[in-house]
Design a protein around this motif. Structure first.
Motif, mmCIF file in Angstrom:
data_model
loop_
_atom_site.group_PDB
_atom_site.id
_atom_site.type_symbol
_atom_site.label_atom_id
_atom_site.label_comp_id
_atom_site.label_asym_id
_atom_site.label_seq_id
_atom_site.Cartn_x
_atom_site.Cartn_y
_atom_site.Cartn_z
ATOM 1 N N ASP A 118 41.577 41.629 34.083
ATOM 2 C CA ASP A 118 42.869 42.257 34.422
ATOM 3 C C ASP A 118 43.142 41.296 35.380
ATOM 4 O OD1 ASP A 118 41.912 43.229 37.168
ATOM 5 O OD2 ASP A 118 42.218 45.261 35.710
ATOM 6 N N VAL A 119 44.526 41.428 35.913
ATOM 7 C CA VAL A 119 45.028 40.445 36.913
ATOM 8 C C VAL A 119 44.458 40.705 38.383
ATOM 9 C CG1 VAL A 119 47.614 40.061 38.387
ATOM 10 C CG2 VAL A 119 47.334 40.538 36.524
ATOM 11 N N SER A 120 43.424 42.400 38.833
ATOM 12 C CA SER A 120 43.542 42.383 39.929
ATOM 13 C C SER A 120 41.868 41.725 39.947
ATOM 14 C CB SER A 120 42.905 43.675 40.418
ATOM 15 O OG SER A 120 41.836 44.151 39.212
ATOM 16 N N ALA B 243 42.423 38.223 40.839
ATOM 17 C CA ALA B 243 43.118 37.679 41.741
ATOM 18 C C ALA B 243 42.313 37.418 43.209
ATOM 19 C CB ALA B 243 43.767 38.851 42.893
ATOM 20 N N ASP C 187 47.188 37.235 45.896
ATOM 21 C CA ASP C 187 47.716 38.377 45.232
ATOM 22 C C ASP C 187 48.016 38.477 44.210
ATOM 23 O OD1 ASP C 187 50.144 37.109 45.098
ATOM 24 O OD2 ASP C 187 50.626 37.926 46.939
ATOM 25 N N GLU C 188 48.205 39.995 43.640
ATOM 26 C CA GLU C 188 48.128 40.011 42.119
ATOM 27 C C GLU C 188 49.268 39.171 41.488
ATOM 28 O OE1 GLU C 188 47.925 44.087 40.530
ATOM 29 O OE2 GLU C 188 45.613 44.258 41.825
ATOM 30 N N GLN D 224 48.385 36.692 38.482
ATOM 31 C CA GLN D 224 49.008 36.635 37.237
ATOM 32 C C GLN D 224 49.614 35.515 37.042
ATOM 33 O OE1 GLN D 224 51.065 39.684 35.704
ATOM 34 N NE2 GLN D 224 52.731 38.436 34.519
#
Length: 261
Positions: free
Chosen positions: A60-62, A65, A71-72, A76
Motif C-alpha cells: 500500500d501507499v504507506s 512512503a 509522505d503518502e 502514490q
C-alpha cells in the motif's frame, strides 16, 4: 537555485540467453533534459498522479512512503508515475483486470496511451475507463538519485525495477526516444565504454549493479535500502565534472569524453 521536481524511472527487465536484459531508450537529441542520452523508461511526476481514487493492489501507499522516505500522497504519485511513464514510453502496462492478472496485450489502448502522453487524460481516468487495477506488487524500490545543484533542470528520481508481464511487448513508439533496445547490463556497459552511447552516472550505476544478477527473479528478490544520492558539480579546466559514489570506476572505464551538460 533550480527547483527539484519528483520523477520516477523503471528498470524494465526480462530474462535472456545471456542473463537479465534491460530495456533502454536513447532520448531524442532535441529533448531539453538528457537529450541523446541512453536511459531507462521514466519521467516527471504529474500533478494528477496523486489522485486518490485509483484502483491499487500490492504494497500500500504507506509501505512505499516508508521505503522512499516521503509522505503518502507523494508516494502514490511516484508509483503511479512509474507505471504511467512505463506505459507511455514503451507500451508496457503494470496493471490488470483483477488483483492477480496483467493485461496481455496493450495495443487496444494505443489511443489512450497517446492521450496520456499529451496529458489529455489522467492515469486514474485511464484505469477507471478500462476497469484496470494498478499492480504495485510488480514493482520493487531500487535507488534514489537527485540532480546536482547547479543544473538548470533538477529531478529527485526514484528508481524502480520490474519484469515485463508475460505476453506484453516493449516498443519504441514514443516521441521522446529515437532508438530502443533490449540489452544485458554487461553489453550496455561495453557499448558505453566503446563510445557508442552516453550514460549519465545514475544509469551507469544501475547497469553496473545489475551485472551481479543471473536472473530477473534474483533482482526482484532484493530488499534494498534506498538512500538518496546527490552528485556534486565540480568545475575543472575546460569541463564540469560530476562527483558521486564510485566515480573513479566510472571515469576510468569510459573511453570518450563526457560532460555533465
Amino acid at each position: 537555485m533550480s527547483p527539484v521536481k519528483d520523477a520516477s524511472t523503471v528498470v524494465l527487465l526480462r530474462d535472456g540467453d545471456g542473463g537479465p536484459e534491460v530495456f533502454l531508450l536513447r532520448r531524442a537529441a532535441g529533448m531539453e533534459f538528457a537529450g541523446g542520452m541512453t536511459v531507462f523508461p521514466g519521467g516527471g511526476v504529474d500533478a494528477t498522479d496523486a489522485e486518490a481514487d485509483i484502483a491499487w493492489v500490492g504494497p500500500d501507499v504507506s509501505w512505499w512512503a516508508r521505503r522512499y522516505g516521503v509522505d503518502e500522497p507523494r508516494a502514490q504519485a511516484l508509483v503511479c508515475a512509474a507505471v504511467r511513464e512505463t506505459f507511455e514510453e514503451c507500451g508496457v502496462l503494470l496493471a490488470g483486470h483483477t488483483e492477480s492478472s496483467t493485461v496481455d496485450d496493450t495495443r487496444p489502448f494505443a489511443d489512450d496511451r497517446r492521450a496520456l502522453e499529451r496529458r489529455e487524460l489522467s492515469f486514474a481516468q485511464f484505469l477507471t475507463r478500462h476497469d484496470l487495477v494498478l499492480r504495485s506488487d510488480l514493482l520493487r524500490p531500487w535507488a534514489n538519485w537527485i540532480t546536482p545543484v547547479g543544473e538548470r533542470r533538477r529531478y529527485d528520481t526514484r528508481f524502480f525495477v520490474a519484469a515485463v508481464p508475460e505476453g506484453q511487448i516493449a516498443d519504441g513508439e514514443t516521441s521522446e526516444a529515437d532508438d530502443v533496445r533490449w540489452s544485458t547490463a554487461g553489453d550496455a556497459l561495453e557499448t558505453w565504454r566503446a563510445g557508442e552511447t552516453v550514460l549519465l552516472p545514475p544509469t551507469w550505476r544501475q547497469l553496473r549493479d545489475l551485472t551481479e544478477f543471473g536472473a530477473v527473479e534474483d533482482v526482484l528478490a532484493q530488499d534494498r535500502a534506498v538512500e538518496p544520492i546527490m552528485p556534486t558539480l565540480v568545475g575543472e579546466p575546460g569541463a564540469i565534472r560530476v562527483d558521486f559514489p564510485d566515480q573513479d570506476e566510472y571515469y576510468s572505464a569510459v573511453t570518450h569524453p563526457w560532460a555533465a551538460r
